[in-house]
Design a protein around this motif. Sequence first.
Motif, short mmCIF file in Angstrom:
data_model
loop_
_atom_site.label_atom_id
_atom_site.label_comp_id
_atom_site.label_asym_id
_atom_site.label_seq_id
_atom_site.Cartn_x
_atom_site.Cartn_y
_atom_site.Cartn_z
N GLU A 85 1.07 -1.08 -0.06
CA GLU A 85 -0.13 -0.21 -0.06
C GLU A 85 1.04 1.36 -0.08
O GLU A 85 0.42 2.25 -0.75
CB GLU A 85 -1.14 0.01 1.13
CG GLU A 85 -1.96 -1.08 1.36
CD GLU A 85 -3.12 -0.92 0.23
OE1 GLU A 85 -3.35 0.19 -0.20
OE2 GLU A 85 -3.37 -1.96 -0.54
N LYS A 88 2.08 1.86 -3.41
CA LYS A 88 0.71 2.09 -4.24
C LYS A 88 0.80 3.56 -4.22
O LYS A 88 0.10 4.23 -5.23
CB LYS A 88 -0.44 1.44 -3.95
CG LYS A 88 -1.52 1.69 -4.98
CD LYS A 88 -2.56 0.47 -4.65
CE LYS A 88 -3.16 0.64 -3.28
NZ LYS A 88 -4.29 -0.24 -3.00
N ILE A 94 0.11 4.95 -10.76
CA ILE A 94 0.59 3.51 -10.48
C ILE A 94 -0.46 2.55 -10.77
O ILE A 94 -1.61 2.60 -10.20
CB ILE A 94 1.28 3.19 -9.05
CG1 ILE A 94 2.83 4.14 -9.01
CG2 ILE A 94 1.58 2.01 -8.65
CD1 ILE A 94 3.33 3.92 -7.89
N TYR A 96 -1.17 -1.35 -9.93
CA TYR A 96 -0.81 -2.10 -8.79
C TYR A 96 -1.62 -3.63 -9.06
O TYR A 96 -2.80 -3.80 -9.04
CB TYR A 96 -1.49 -1.55 -7.45
CG TYR A 96 -0.96 -2.40 -6.31
CD1 TYR A 96 0.24 -2.72 -5.90
CD2 TYR A 96 -1.69 -2.91 -5.23
CE1 TYR A 96 0.89 -3.40 -4.76
CE2 TYR A 96 -1.43 -3.53 -4.10
CZ TYR A 96 -0.09 -3.97 -3.87
OH TYR A 96 0.31 -4.56 -2.70
N TYR A 98 -1.89 -6.96 -7.13
CA TYR A 98 -1.98 -7.53 -5.90
C TYR A 98 -1.92 -9.10 -5.96
O TYR A 98 -2.80 -9.66 -6.24
CB TYR A 98 -3.08 -7.02 -5.10
CG TYR A 98 -3.27 -7.64 -3.74
CD1 TYR A 98 -2.77 -6.96 -2.57
CD2 TYR A 98 -4.09 -8.86 -3.33
CE1 TYR A 98 -2.82 -7.58 -1.22
CE2 TYR A 98 -4.28 -9.06 -2.08
CZ TYR A 98 -3.54 -8.58 -1.12
OH TYR A 98 -4.07 -8.94 0.10
N THR A 142 -8.16 -3.81 -5.78
CA THR A 142 -6.88 -3.32 -4.97
C THR A 142 -6.25 -2.27 -5.95
O THR A 142 -5.13 -1.95 -5.49
CB THR A 142 -5.94 -4.62 -4.72
OG1 THR A 142 -5.79 -5.26 -6.14
CG2 THR A 142 -6.67 -5.35 -3.75
N ASN A 143 -6.80 -1.75 -6.96
CA ASN A 143 -6.25 -0.91 -8.11
C ASN A 143 -6.98 0.32 -7.97
O ASN A 143 -7.81 0.37 -8.68
CB ASN A 143 -6.07 -1.50 -9.18
CG ASN A 143 -5.03 -1.06 -10.20
OD1 ASN A 143 -4.98 0.08 -10.50
ND2 ASN A 143 -4.24 -1.74 -10.73
N HIS A 172 4.27 0.12 -12.95
CA HIS A 172 3.81 -1.23 -12.68
C HIS A 172 4.23 -1.57 -11.36
O HIS A 172 5.54 -2.10 -11.51
CB HIS A 172 3.49 -1.95 -13.74
CG HIS A 172 2.67 -3.28 -13.61
ND1 HIS A 172 2.23 -4.28 -14.64
CD2 HIS A 172 1.80 -3.73 -12.67
CE1 HIS A 172 1.43 -5.19 -14.29
NE2 HIS A 172 1.17 -4.75 -12.91
#
Length: 359
Positions: A85, A88, A94, A96, A98, A142-143, A172
Amino acid sequence: MSTQMFPRRVPKSLCSLSKPEKRCYLLLFIVLLNIAGLSLLSHGAKGGTRGRQARADDASRAVVFPKKAVVLFTRWRSGSTFMGELMKMADRGIFYSYEPLSEYGPHVLYENIEETHMAVEELKNVLRCQFDSSEVDEILETNPLLREACETSGLCKNANKTGELCKKASLHVAKVLRLGLRWARPLLEWEDVDVKVIYMVRDPRAVFSSRARVPWCSTPTCNDLQTVCSMLTDDLEEASFLQRYYPNRFHFILYDQFCQTPFAGLRDLMTFLGLPVTRDQERILQTKLPSTDPLSIYKNSTAQAQLWREKSSFPKIVVPVQRWCWDSLETLGLRVFYSEKDLVDLSLPVVLRPVDLSG
């Protein structure tokens, strides 16, 4: 004067020709020269066109600049959620990923077998921003970059559009828990994507103390002391190699040290990434109270990193881990506790010295 425009044979000497005959031969020479010149120009134009087309085709196939990606290698209950996190929040652009290898369950792939190679190829596909529709919902959770795009343009249900968004991202970031560190080397040697690797490790006594309280940690690579300590030894040896041969593309973090001096650790991390520290990141580190939620990132990192010392069984957790992971504790510069009294005395720091991977 001969009435023939062109004689049947060329005289031995042009000097013997009359003026009209000389003009005829000169005219013929000029005509032939022009014809030859036009032929050469035509051929050159065609060749130039073919050459330019070939170069254009080569350029279309070439990668102008490799896509940038950062892969965080770590393990369960080692601060991975917190660090993921934090990374991120390094930039709004960005993308992310996960735990892209979550389908392998609580199992670390470290042997040179077909399953490991398949996992490495899956990870490479993720870093290439190649997704299928079954992955999009999980990525969405999560993005934040994808969530924002989904709200404005409905990209969240389209794997191809998700891949396009990923390719346009400034960076990334992928968090990997299920590969031994030796499999970072194929990524660093890879030409398709410009990869940097971060390896984060936590005091194995804290790791086992946390894993002992969760039911899903049921495989040997998650809960067997001898297996996990052996993998840690291998990972640290690989980390030493990567630090020597990829000093600008490999970064080591001891989670316990990071939590003791979080702002210094964050500065080092962001310098490695070539990015400035953000206010959102500082806000996380400024939290003063510990959290009872193990997945929360908003907690006092310094205090949180020490909680295992108050909760761990000295004879069942600390002593066995110290036995099997002794060499790794020495490499990481961590204190060995010889009594329960010392274990719970938080005035005794766990980290005794900086990690030295040169060994």
